[in-house]
Design a protein around this motif. Sequence first.
Motif, mmCIF file in Angstrom:
data_model
loop_
_atom_site.group_PDB
_atom_site.id
_atom_site.type_symbol
_atom_site.label_atom_id
_atom_site.label_comp_id
_atom_site.label_asym_id
_atom_site.label_seq_id
_atom_site.Cartn_x
_atom_site.Cartn_y
_atom_site.Cartn_z
ATOM 1 N N MET A 51 0.836 -1.203 0.000
ATOM 2 C CA MET A 51 0.000 0.000 0.000
ATOM 3 C C MET A 51 0.871 1.254 0.000
ATOM 4 O O MET A 51 0.593 2.225 -0.702
ATOM 5 C CB MET A 51 -0.929 0.010 1.222
ATOM 6 N N ARG A 52 1.947 1.238 0.788
ATOM 7 C CA ARG A 52 2.856 2.391 0.835
ATOM 8 C C ARG A 52 3.480 2.631 -0.534
ATOM 9 O O ARG A 52 3.575 3.770 -1.003
ATOM 10 C CB ARG A 52 3.946 2.157 1.888
ATOM 11 N N ILE A 53 3.893 1.555 -1.201
ATOM 12 C CA ILE A 53 4.478 1.688 -2.538
ATOM 13 C C ILE A 53 3.457 2.259 -3.513
ATOM 14 O O ILE A 53 3.779 3.137 -4.318
ATOM 15 C CB ILE A 53 5.022 0.328 -3.024
ATOM 16 N N GLU A 54 2.227 1.783 -3.433
ATOM 17 C CA GLU A 54 1.164 2.296 -4.315
ATOM 18 C C GLU A 54 0.925 3.784 -4.062
ATOM 19 O O GLU A 54 0.776 4.570 -5.007
ATOM 20 C CB GLU A 54 -0.122 1.510 -4.098
ATOM 21 N N MET A 55 0.924 4.182 -2.804
ATOM 22 C CA MET A 55 0.729 5.592 -2.472
ATOM 23 C C MET A 55 1.883 6.447 -3.004
ATOM 24 O O MET A 55 1.661 7.559 -3.502
ATOM 25 C CB MET A 55 0.603 5.762 -0.961
ATOM 26 N N ILE A 56 3.093 5.939 -2.913
ATOM 27 C CA ILE A 56 4.255 6.665 -3.441
ATOM 28 C C ILE A 56 4.155 6.796 -4.952
ATOM 29 O O ILE A 56 4.395 7.871 -5.516
ATOM 30 C CB ILE A 56 5.566 5.973 -3.012
ATOM 31 N N CYS A 57 3.788 5.714 -5.629
ATOM 32 C CA CYS A 57 3.635 5.761 -7.091
ATOM 33 C C CYS A 57 2.564 6.771 -7.494
ATOM 34 O O CYS A 57 2.745 7.529 -8.451
ATOM 35 C CB CYS A 57 3.305 4.380 -7.642
ATOM 36 N N ASP A 58 1.462 6.799 -6.753
ATOM 37 C CA ASP A 58 0.409 7.782 -7.026
ATOM 38 C C ASP A 58 0.928 9.203 -6.844
ATOM 39 O O ASP A 58 0.608 10.108 -7.624
ATOM 40 C CB ASP A 58 -0.797 7.554 -6.116
ATOM 41 N N GLU A 59 1.735 9.404 -5.814
ATOM 42 C CA GLU A 59 2.280 10.734 -5.558
ATOM 43 C C GLU A 59 3.262 11.145 -6.656
ATOM 44 O O GLU A 59 3.252 12.288 -7.110
ATOM 45 C CB GLU A 59 2.960 10.772 -4.188
ATOM 46 N N ILE A 60 4.079 10.223 -7.103
ATOM 47 C CA ILE A 60 5.010 10.514 -8.203
ATOM 48 C C ILE A 60 4.230 10.859 -9.458
ATOM 49 O O ILE A 60 4.561 11.814 -10.177
ATOM 50 C CB ILE A 60 5.976 9.336 -8.436
ATOM 51 N N ASP A 61 3.177 10.101 -9.740
ATOM 52 C CA ASP A 61 2.329 10.374 -10.903
ATOM 53 C C ASP A 61 1.735 11.779 -10.802
ATOM 54 O O ASP A 61 1.737 12.534 -11.775
ATOM 55 C CB ASP A 61 1.231 9.317 -11.002
ATOM 56 N N LYS A 62 1.248 12.146 -9.615
ATOM 57 C CA LYS A 62 0.683 13.479 -9.407
ATOM 58 C C LYS A 62 1.739 14.561 -9.654
ATOM 59 O O LYS A 62 1.473 15.557 -10.315
ATOM 60 C CB LYS A 62 0.130 13.598 -7.993
ATOM 61 N N LEU A 63 2.931 14.331 -9.142
ATOM 62 C CA LEU A 63 4.003 15.336 -9.293
ATOM 63 C C LEU A 63 4.440 15.504 -10.739
ATOM 64 O O LEU A 63 4.772 16.608 -11.169
ATOM 65 C CB LEU A 63 5.202 14.935 -8.422
ATOM 66 N N THR A 64 4.431 14.418 -11.505
ATOM 67 C CA THR A 64 4.838 14.519 -12.914
ATOM 68 C C THR A 64 3.830 15.298 -13.747
ATOM 69 O O THR A 64 4.169 15.772 -14.828
ATOM 70 C CB THR A 64 5.060 13.131 -13.549
ATOM 71 N N ARG A 65 2.613 15.431 -13.248
ATOM 72 C CA ARG A 65 1.575 16.159 -13.981
ATOM 73 C C ARG A 65 1.559 17.658 -13.672
ATOM 74 O O ARG A 65 0.836 18.415 -14.289
ATOM 75 C CB ARG A 65 0.200 15.563 -13.663
ATOM 76 N N LEU A 66 2.348 18.097 -12.690
ATOM 77 C CA LEU A 66 2.394 19.505 -12.333
ATOM 78 C C LEU A 66 3.113 20.308 -13.410
ATOM 79 O O LEU A 66 4.056 19.816 -14.036
ATOM 80 C CB LEU A 66 3.131 19.700 -11.011
ATOM 81 N N SER A 67 2.691 21.545 -13.596
ATOM 82 C CA SER A 67 3.409 22.410 -14.525
ATOM 83 C C SER A 67 4.729 22.846 -13.880
ATOM 84 O O SER A 67 4.857 22.840 -12.654
ATOM 85 C CB SER A 67 2.565 23.632 -14.883
ATOM 86 N N LYS A 68 5.683 23.230 -14.672
ATOM 87 C CA LYS A 68 6.986 23.607 -14.141
ATOM 88 C C LYS A 68 6.943 24.938 -13.394
ATOM 89 O O LYS A 68 7.823 25.238 -12.616
ATOM 90 C CB LYS A 68 8.019 23.649 -15.252
ATOM 91 N N THR A 69 5.892 25.720 -13.603
ATOM 92 C CA THR A 69 5.766 26.994 -12.897
ATOM 93 C C THR A 69 5.191 26.733 -11.528
ATOM 94 O O THR A 69 5.403 27.421 -10.601
ATOM 95 C CB THR A 69 4.869 27.974 -13.657
#
Length: 84
Positions: free
Chosen positions: A66-84
């Motif tokens: 579950m912790r790994i899944e939560m981390i992967c979700d967080e990484i996915d969220k961060l990759t979708r952020l704009s650079k600004t």
Amino acid sequence: SYLHEVYLDEANVLWTTEKTWKPISLGHPFIVLGSVNTLYYLQSEGYYTYYDIIDESYDKVLDLPMRIEMICDEIDKLTRLSKT
């Protein structure tokens, strides 16, 4: 059982390596897949863990998959952020 309790104590030992300390020393955001409450420990020692950018709720989850899944979700969220 006693052996189960000993195993849990050993499995939950806080352990950090250079992979944790390098981004801290460089001032880079980071996510730790390590012992439960690693981020809590770092914060208690005065280190900034980017809690305002990264959802660190995974740090308290005992269930490793579950912790790994939560981390992967967080990484996915961060990759979708704009650079600004």
